[in-house]
Design a protein around this motif. Structure first.
Motif, PDB file in Angstrom:
ATOM      1  N   PHE A 134      -4.769  -3.439   6.322  1.00 35.01           N
ATOM      2  CA  PHE A 134      -3.682  -2.728   5.659  1.00 35.01           C
ATOM      3  C   PHE A 134      -2.953  -1.940   6.745  1.00 35.01           C
ATOM      4  O   PHE A 134      -3.487  -0.951   7.267  1.00 35.01           O
ATOM      5  CB  PHE A 134      -4.238  -1.809   4.565  1.00 35.01           C
ATOM      6  CG  PHE A 134      -5.075  -2.549   3.555  1.00 35.01           C
ATOM      7  CD1 PHE A 134      -4.497  -3.048   2.396  1.00 35.01           C
ATOM      8  CD2 PHE A 134      -6.420  -2.779   3.785  1.00 35.01           C
ATOM      9  CE1 PHE A 134      -5.253  -3.745   1.471  1.00 35.01           C
ATOM     10  CE2 PHE A 134      -7.189  -3.482   2.869  1.00 35.01           C
ATOM     11  CZ  PHE A 134      -6.610  -3.965   1.709  1.00 35.01           C
ATOM     12  N   LEU A 135      -1.761  -2.404   7.115  1.00 30.11           N
ATOM     13  CA  LEU A 135      -1.082  -1.920   8.315  1.00 30.11           C
ATOM     14  C   LEU A 135       0.245  -1.295   7.930  1.00 30.11           C
ATOM     15  O   LEU A 135       1.207  -2.004   7.622  1.00 30.11           O
ATOM     16  CB  LEU A 135      -0.872  -3.073   9.293  1.00 30.11           C
ATOM     17  CG  LEU A 135      -2.141  -3.885   9.651  1.00 30.11           C
ATOM     18  CD1 LEU A 135      -1.780  -5.095  10.486  1.00 30.11           C
ATOM     19  CD2 LEU A 135      -3.147  -3.003  10.368  1.00 30.11           C
ATOM     20  N   THR A 136       0.312   0.020   7.964  1.00 32.20           N
ATOM     21  CA  THR A 136       1.532   0.707   7.532  1.00 32.20           C
ATOM     22  C   THR A 136       2.538   0.902   8.660  1.00 32.20           C
ATOM     23  O   THR A 136       3.667   1.311   8.395  1.00 32.20           O
ATOM     24  CB  THR A 136       1.210   2.079   6.931  1.00 32.20           C
ATOM     25  OG1 THR A 136       0.587   2.905   7.933  1.00 32.20           O
ATOM     26  CG2 THR A 136       0.303   1.958   5.720  1.00 32.20           C
ATOM     27  N   HIS A 137       2.165   0.640   9.901  1.00 33.75           N
ATOM     28  CA  HIS A 137       3.111   0.886  10.991  1.00 33.75           C
ATOM     29  C   HIS A 137       3.243  -0.326  11.911  1.00 33.75           C
ATOM     30  O   HIS A 137       2.355  -1.171  11.995  1.00 33.75           O
ATOM     31  CB  HIS A 137       2.715   2.128  11.797  1.00 33.75           C
ATOM     32  CG  HIS A 137       1.782   1.844  12.932  1.00 33.75           C
ATOM     33  ND1 HIS A 137       0.428   1.642  12.767  1.00 33.75           N
ATOM     34  CD2 HIS A 137       2.008   1.741  14.265  1.00 33.75           C
ATOM     35  CE1 HIS A 137      -0.141   1.428  13.933  1.00 33.75           C
ATOM     36  NE2 HIS A 137       0.786   1.478  14.871  1.00 33.75           N
ATOM     37  N   SER A 138       4.380  -0.389  12.589  1.00 32.54           N
ATOM     38  CA  SER A 138       4.665  -1.443  13.555  1.00 32.54           C
ATOM     39  C   SER A 138       5.849  -0.994  14.411  1.00 32.54           C
ATOM     40  O   SER A 138       6.381   0.103  14.223  1.00 32.54           O
ATOM     41  CB  SER A 138       4.990  -2.754  12.836  1.00 32.54           C
ATOM     42  OG  SER A 138       5.151  -3.807  13.767  1.00 32.54           O
ATOM     43  N   ALA A 149       5.833   2.584   6.871  1.00 36.74           N
ATOM     44  CA  ALA A 149       6.197   2.613   5.457  1.00 36.74           C
ATOM     45  C   ALA A 149       4.908   2.592   4.637  1.00 36.74           C
ATOM     46  O   ALA A 149       3.911   1.989   5.059  1.00 36.74           O
ATOM     47  CB  ALA A 149       7.080   1.424   5.094  1.00 36.74           C
ATOM     48  N   PRO A 150       4.906   3.224   3.469  1.00 37.99           N
ATOM     49  CA  PRO A 150       3.692   3.276   2.650  1.00 37.99           C
ATOM     50  C   PRO A 150       3.290   1.905   2.105  1.00 37.99           C
ATOM     51  O   PRO A 150       4.099   0.982   2.022  1.00 37.99           O
ATOM     52  CB  PRO A 150       4.086   4.212   1.499  1.00 37.99           C
ATOM     53  CG  PRO A 150       5.295   4.941   1.972  1.00 37.99           C
ATOM     54  CD  PRO A 150       6.000   4.009   2.897  1.00 37.99           C
ATOM     55  N   GLY A 168       5.372  -1.076   3.371  1.00 34.83           N
ATOM     56  CA  GLY A 168       6.394  -1.384   2.387  1.00 34.83           C
ATOM     57  C   GLY A 168       5.924  -2.295   1.279  1.00 34.83           C
ATOM     58  O   GLY A 168       6.639  -2.503   0.294  1.00 34.83           O
ATOM     59  N   ALA A 169       4.720  -2.859   1.409  1.00 34.83           N
ATOM     60  CA  ALA A 169       4.185  -3.762   0.387  1.00 34.83           C
ATOM     61  C   ALA A 169       3.736  -2.977  -0.840  1.00 34.83           C
ATOM     62  O   ALA A 169       3.238  -1.858  -0.735  1.00 34.83           O
ATOM     63  CB  ALA A 169       3.022  -4.569   0.940  1.00 34.83           C
ATOM     64  N   ALA A 186       7.590  -5.404  -1.700  1.00 32.11           N
ATOM     65  CA  ALA A 186       7.233  -4.706  -2.930  1.00 32.11           C
ATOM     66  C   ALA A 186       7.559  -5.576  -4.137  1.00 32.11           C
ATOM     67  O   ALA A 186       8.714  -5.965  -4.330  1.00 32.11           O
ATOM     68  CB  ALA A 186       7.978  -3.374  -3.024  1.00 32.11           C
ATOM     69  N   TYR A 187       6.533  -5.893  -4.912  1.00 30.19           N
ATOM     70  CA  TYR A 187       6.730  -6.610  -6.174  1.00 30.19           C
ATOM     71  C   TYR A 187       6.549  -5.638  -7.339  1.00 30.19           C
ATOM     72  O   TYR A 187       5.913  -4.584  -7.203  1.00 30.19           O
ATOM     73  CB  TYR A 187       5.737  -7.767  -6.297  1.00 30.19           C
ATOM     74  CG  TYR A 187       6.088  -8.956  -5.430  1.00 30.19           C
ATOM     75  CD1 TYR A 187       7.069  -9.864  -5.831  1.00 30.19           C
ATOM     76  CD2 TYR A 187       5.435  -9.184  -4.219  1.00 30.19           C
ATOM     77  CE1 TYR A 187       7.397 -10.956  -5.037  1.00 30.19           C
ATOM     78  CE2 TYR A 187       5.749 -10.273  -3.432  1.00 30.19           C
ATOM     79  CZ  TYR A 187       6.731 -11.154  -3.847  1.00 30.19           C
ATOM     80  OH  TYR A 187       7.059 -12.230  -3.051  1.00 30.19           O
TER      81      TYR A 187
END
Length: 220
Positions: A134-138, A149-150, A168-169, A186-187
């Motif tokens: 679970f990777l929130t940064h790049s 992004a969260p 962002g997911a 995001a769904y």
């Protein structure tokens, strides 16, 4: 560092008191941490919350676990705290480095959870299997800077083994993310099986599926 090491080696009843007194953590008397290195800036563990052996949680603003939330063992949880003079993420003034696990939600074993931005796991959800990321940064290659992004995992969801979720997911409530999938957007459609690389809606989930209406977090 020496104080933290000393604290980790204490028997749990003494360790809970030390964590509360020396670090200001909020830990319910029925919550428990195994042999693990859990040192965010703030820790909140509600009634019956559990953190197993060999977990690491460092460089975080917050870890917040609801009642009966659980984390098995061997998870690596990192972040990038907001109170720092670093230029990284300075443009994101509302960013918070946090892991929030809702009531009766469960995280299993050997996952990598990057909480540079907040990761929220909804109540009665399961992060199942092994070795998901679970990777929130790049790196934002357009602006040439670190960005984050969260990630949001809705309530009553099931996340299959060995998946990747990017910043962002969002996995909607009462849905499933299939094994080895990669979710990067995001769904919003609930009662849906998502899967693939990148993940997309595959088929509806029956409305009478019992996992999504249970009142006990533990699945026998």
């Amino acid at each position: 560092m020496i104080l933290k090491l000393f604290t980790v080696l204490l028997p749990w009843p003494l360790r809970r008191r030390a964590l509360q007194r020396w670090f200001g953590y909020e830990i319910h008397p029925t919550a428990r941490i195994g042999l693990a290195w859990i040192f965010p800036a703030k820790l909140v563990m509600a009634e019956g919350a559990r953190i197993g052996h060999l977990n690491v949680a460092v460089n975080l603003d917050l870890v917040d676990m609801g009642a009966k939330a659980s984390m098995a063992r061997g998870n690596w949880i990192t972040g990038f705290p907001t109170h720092t003079s670093s230029k990284h993420f300075a443009h994101q003034t509302d960013r918070r480095s946090a892991l929030i696990i809702g009531e009766c939600a469960a995280v299993t074993k050997y996952h990598h959870i990057d909480c540079t931005s907040t990761i929220t796991i909804g109540r009665f959800s399961t992060v199942a299997g092994y070795r998901s990321q679970f990777l929130t940064h790049s790196i934002n290659v357009v602006d040439n800077r670190q960005d984050s992004a969260p990630i949001i995992i809705g309530e009553y969801t099931f996340v299959g083994t060995n998946v990747v979720m990017l910043g962002g997911a969002q996995l909607p409530a009462r849905s499933v993310l299939g094994a080895k999938s990669m979710l990067n957007k995001a769904y919003t459609d609930e009662w849906m099986l998502y899967g693939g690389v990148p993940a997309k809606p595959l088929q509806p989930i029956p409305a009478d599926a019992k996992y999504f209406t249970r009142t006990d977090g533990f699945v026998y």
